[in-house]
Scaffold this motif. Sequence first.
Motif, PDB file in Angstrom:
ATOM      1  N   THR A   1     -76.596  37.832  55.276  1.00  0.00           N
ATOM      2  CA  THR A   1     -75.133  37.811  55.315  1.00  0.00           C
ATOM      3  C   THR A   1     -74.596  37.392  53.953  1.00  0.00           C
ATOM      4  OG1 THR A   1     -75.334  35.581  56.163  1.00  0.00           O
ATOM      5  CG2 THR A   1     -74.889  37.313  57.770  1.00  0.00           C
ATOM      6  N   PRO A   2     -73.353  37.796  53.628  1.00  0.00           N
ATOM      7  CA  PRO A   2     -72.768  37.397  52.343  1.00  0.00           C
ATOM      8  C   PRO A   2     -72.571  35.884  52.274  1.00  0.00           C
ATOM      9  CG  PRO A   2     -71.488  39.155  53.381  1.00  0.00           C
ATOM     10  CD  PRO A   2     -72.452  38.663  54.402  1.00  0.00           C
ATOM     11  N   VAL A   3     -72.502  35.367  51.060  1.00  0.00           N
ATOM     12  CA  VAL A   3     -72.274  33.933  50.872  1.00  0.00           C
ATOM     13  C   VAL A   3     -71.011  33.736  50.041  1.00  0.00           C
ATOM     14  CG1 VAL A   3     -74.736  33.446  50.950  1.00  0.00           C
ATOM     15  CG2 VAL A   3     -73.633  33.771  48.750  1.00  0.00           C
ATOM     16  N   SER A   4     -70.403  32.560  50.155  1.00  0.00           N
ATOM     17  CA  SER A   4     -69.131  32.319  49.475  1.00  0.00           C
ATOM     18  C   SER A   4     -69.358  31.629  48.131  1.00  0.00           C
ATOM     19  CB  SER A   4     -68.251  31.438  50.339  1.00  0.00           C
ATOM     20  OG  SER A   4     -68.821  30.149  50.413  1.00  0.00           O
ATOM     21  N   ALA A   5     -68.344  31.725  47.270  1.00  0.00           N
ATOM     22  CA  ALA A   5     -68.406  31.054  45.964  1.00  0.00           C
ATOM     23  C   ALA A   5     -68.549  29.547  46.151  1.00  0.00           C
ATOM     24  CB  ALA A   5     -67.151  31.375  45.159  1.00  0.00           C
TER      25      ALA A   5
ATOM     26  N   THR B   1     -63.103  42.129  54.308  1.00  0.00           N
ATOM     27  CA  THR B   1     -62.576  42.557  53.010  1.00  0.00           C
ATOM     28  C   THR B   1     -63.204  41.734  51.890  1.00  0.00           C
ATOM     29  OG1 THR B   1     -60.524  42.435  54.264  1.00  0.00           O
ATOM     30  CG2 THR B   1     -60.370  43.220  51.977  1.00  0.00           C
ATOM     31  N   GLU B   2     -63.231  40.425  52.108  1.00  0.00           N
ATOM     32  CA  GLU B   2     -63.784  39.554  51.082  1.00  0.00           C
ATOM     33  C   GLU B   2     -65.254  39.893  50.835  1.00  0.00           C
ATOM     34  OE1 GLU B   2     -63.140  35.435  51.954  1.00  0.00           O
ATOM     35  OE2 GLU B   2     -63.783  34.809  49.959  1.00  0.00           O
ATOM     36  N   SER B   3     -65.981  40.134  51.946  1.00  0.00           N
ATOM     37  CA  SER B   3     -67.390  40.486  51.825  1.00  0.00           C
ATOM     38  C   SER B   3     -67.581  41.741  51.002  1.00  0.00           C
ATOM     39  CB  SER B   3     -68.005  40.722  53.200  1.00  0.00           C
ATOM     40  OG  SER B   3     -68.032  39.531  53.910  1.00  0.00           O
ATOM     41  N   SER B   4     -66.790  42.777  51.286  1.00  0.00           N
ATOM     42  CA  SER B   4     -67.049  44.034  50.576  1.00  0.00           C
ATOM     43  C   SER B   4     -66.658  43.925  49.111  1.00  0.00           C
ATOM     44  CB  SER B   4     -66.390  45.232  51.268  1.00  0.00           C
ATOM     45  OG  SER B   4     -65.112  44.902  51.674  1.00  0.00           O
ATOM     46  N   LEU B   5     -65.624  43.132  48.831  1.00  0.00           N
ATOM     47  CA  LEU B   5     -65.276  42.904  47.422  1.00  0.00           C
ATOM     48  C   LEU B   5     -66.424  42.211  46.688  1.00  0.00           C
ATOM     49  CD1 LEU B   5     -61.545  41.721  47.453  1.00  0.00           C
ATOM     50  CD2 LEU B   5     -62.503  43.699  46.233  1.00  0.00           C
TER      51      LEU B   5
END
Lengths: 238, 419
Positions: B403-407, B304-308
């Motif tokens: 891959t997505p990365v975090s803030a 969910t976090e990734s798609s947001l």
Amino acid sequence: MFARYTAPAIAIAILATLVAVDGAAAQTVNQPPDTMAARVEACTPCHGNKGEGTSDVYFPRLAGKPAGYLYNQLLAFRSGRRKYPPMNYLLEFLPDPYLEAMAEYFASEHPPLPQPAPSEVSKDVLAQGELLATSGDAGRNIPACVSCHGPGLTGMQPGIPGLLGLRANYISAQLGGWRYGTRTAKSPDCMQLVAGHLTEADVTAVAAWLATRPAPANPAPVPKGTYALPFGCGSQPN
Amino acid sequence: MGSKLSITLLSIQLLALAAFTTAAAAQDKDKTGDIIARGEYLARAGDCTACHTAPEGRLFAGGRAMPTPFGTLYTSNVTPDPETGIGKWSADDFYKTMHNGRFPDGGLLYPAMPFASYTKVTRADSDAIFAYLRSIAPVNQKNKPHELRFPYDNRQLILGWRTLFFSEGEFKPDPKKSAEWNRGAYLVEGLGHCGMCHSPINALGGTSQSDAFKGGLIPMQNWYAPSLTSNREAGLGDWSIKDITDLLQTGVSMRGVVYGPMAEVVHNSLQYLNDEDTRAMAVYLKGIAEPSPPPAASSALSTTESSLLISLGKTVYDKNCASCHGTQGEGKPPHWPPLANNQSIEMQSAVNPIRMVLNGGYPPGTKGNPMPYGMPPFAGLLSDNEVAAVVSYIRTAWGNRGTPVSAREANELRSAPLN
């Protein structure tokens, strides 16, 4: 006979031209514009599209400053003599002629000077700033700003910057840098000598007053040699 | 009469001899000149200038600070000054230092000097570099003492490092490969010392042979030097030779552009190599790269976090990035690099794309590309969340397999050193 040969020849020539034009156009379309404006886009988030500055009070206006001054700063940032990591990083591997072209580009831009912001300091402080900037303080070996930066504070070609269009925060940060020796320039380092005689209160006053100056009719730096400098300055060789 | 004749003959002989010696001297001088020129070229290939010259300092007088995890080292004066430089060294001394990492008095060099790579350099090339260094202006400037923390200030520790990570020996060509491949290997593994950054560095500051060119985070600089052997990173297996040579010589190519520490290498060293040597390096680099299995997707983020993030990322991208890099990440190469199918965007470490978004950057100004286009820094314009979002977007859009990365990852790199 003649006409029959000529017609296809012309047709071929036109076709060849079309192909050539088409090829050239295709190349241009897929390439960034071949302009300095496109090349210095990396500068614009902090200095504005034409070097007019941005809302961040610590980032200076570049537009219309003398090219020699801007070039000196680019060299100083590249070598690390003038320390601001984001600038040092951007310029580290750029050759002299390119830095010169960047300096020329921003020197030749003339977006209007901003309206001076209302000052946050008292009238007395502004008056003290005006006195120092326009008359200096001979007793403390402080020359007037105008004696080098010009009666209109627009600077002089090639190496002395104008002081208009800058915010008080930027000016006082730079004067602080000179005072503490974190900003230096070629010897004789005239600004370091001057700033060394200033107190913290002087810096606040001068920076505040300079930031209130309205745009003059002609904001361009005056030509080299318009007036004599009161003392030697490594950035403005005679 | 007889004596006159012999005098004449003698003078002719003398003249001839004089002419001969002059010619020989001129020839020797040419030869010396050739060797010096070759030495200068090889010193460029070894990127000696970059480290042994301080900013605003005299050429090869040393004094440049080299921050390491163990403290700061200062490079040495290698001008021919007899007191403070290498003026008293012989060609033997110089070769031993390059080849074995020991000073003429037997003292140990810190491995910041890449002798583990330079050991592969031939004696003839070492002599040429030495001849060149002898020809430059001597500078009397004392070496600055290193500032290493305890216990690293004990040079004897280097013995342990050497046992683990140093194997002495000149480059041995592989007879099964072409002369061009071998020339490339010699330059990449030897003078080019590419493995210094492009291999994982362990906590002891060493690289094991089996991990050579497998990529790693450069200590202190916080840039990721990608693997040269994996096509999922900077492996050049599916690049054309022209794209590789363009990248090495000019800093830009149709596939991507060099920034950060690699910009320095192109600026100070690679742009000066001739076409043959550049091509040889390209052939070798293309040869060592191979397809490798994709690493296990290791994003720490929930779906969910990734798609947001990715959906916010598209908004940020369209507003700030698409005008140069294109709505489909196609760019306008070589100057505005493509982001779609760009290995440096997709690779497992997201350090480089995050840094580029935060700080922007210019590729190096080179003979082939003297006025490079620059990327603006976005650190002041985008929040940590927006930086993470846009990097997550470019790593996963258009068929990219990152891959997505975090803030948090974005935030951590705001304080990374810039130079």
